[in-house]
Design an enzyme around this catalytic site. Structure first.
Site, PDB file in Angstrom:
ATOM      1  N   CYS A  40       0.981  -1.239   0.186  1.00 37.27           N
ATOM      2  CA  CYS A  40       0.195   0.135  -0.315  1.00 37.27           C
ATOM      3  C   CYS A  40       1.192   1.036  -0.061  1.00 37.27           C
ATOM      4  O   CYS A  40       2.036   0.558  -0.499  1.00 37.27           O
ATOM      5  CB  CYS A  40      -1.019   0.082   1.406  1.00 37.27           C
ATOM      6  N   THR A  53       2.018   2.966   2.855  1.00 37.48           N
ATOM      7  CA  THR A  53       3.442   2.800   3.803  1.00 37.48           C
ATOM      8  C   THR A  53       3.841   1.847   4.085  1.00 37.48           C
ATOM      9  O   THR A  53       4.902   1.007   4.756  1.00 37.48           O
ATOM     10  CB  THR A  53       3.068   3.921   5.061  1.00 37.48           C
ATOM     11  N   GLY A  97      -1.100   0.170   6.705  1.00 39.19           N
ATOM     12  CA  GLY A  97      -2.434  -0.401   6.912  1.00 39.19           C
ATOM     13  C   GLY A  97      -2.721  -1.483   6.747  1.00 39.19           C
ATOM     14  O   GLY A  97      -3.076  -2.373   6.899  1.00 39.19           O
TER      15      GLY A  97
END
Length: 176
Positions: free
Chosen positions: A72, A74, A77
């Site tokens: 994703c 970073t 999540g």
């Protein structure tokens, strides 16, 4: 011949191009989709649905060698959501030491990457270390390639019982 390993890939819209880079690297370097290594691309979705797809696949698998890669923006999540599934140990990794230690210390089975914080070249190195080189309870090396100094027999002895301790915590959580 022993049962091979399946690696499940999924991402959200922020991670699609990095997921494709890592998947292609794994297939090209390690020969995906043969008897020893099966690569399954579960596609792009919301970060939580992508993580759920990999989490469900691993939770349903009886092969303890199976692993996942989630991407994703970073890596955070997808990791949070994937860890909600039994038997999933997802670890966001931003450097080689983190990838090695996630495997050596935590027996992580899902590599979480962030396209906004990880270069394509670094993602290949992280995937190599996490998916194919570093094993649980094996002395990891740091960024410099030298074995980390803090590893010793006490660490190894602790790790030999850590999975049972984690399973106890998981049972307690289910009982809530």
């Amino acid at each position: 011949m022993s049962e091979g390993k399946t690696i499940y890939f999924a991402c959200d819209g922020f991670g699609e191009s990095l997921k494709d880079v890592v998947k292609s690297h794994v297939e090209t370097t390690y020969g995906g989709n043969d008897k020893e290594l099966n690569v399954v691309d579960l596609g792009s979705d919301t970060y939580y649905d992508a993580a759920a797809k990999v989490g469900k696949a691993l939770a349903a698998s009886s092969n303890k060698k199976d692993m996942g890669v989630l991407v994703c923006g970073t890596g955070m999540g997808v990791g949070i959501v994937a860890n909600k599934f039994p038997g999933v140990r997802a670890a966001p990794c931003e450097n080689v030491t983190a990838a090695r230690c996630a495997r050596a210390v935590n027996d992580a089975n899902v590599l979480c990457l962030g396209q906004l914080v990880t270069t394509p070249e670094d993602s290949k190195i992280l995937a190599d270390e996490f998916l194919f080189k570093q094993q649980f309870i094996s002395h990891p090396s740091g960024e410099d390639g030298k074995p980390v100094e803090w590893w010793n027999s006490q660490v190894e002895n602790f790790l030999k019982t850590s999975k049972a301790g984690i399973e106890n915590v998981e049972r307690d959580v289910k009982a809530l």
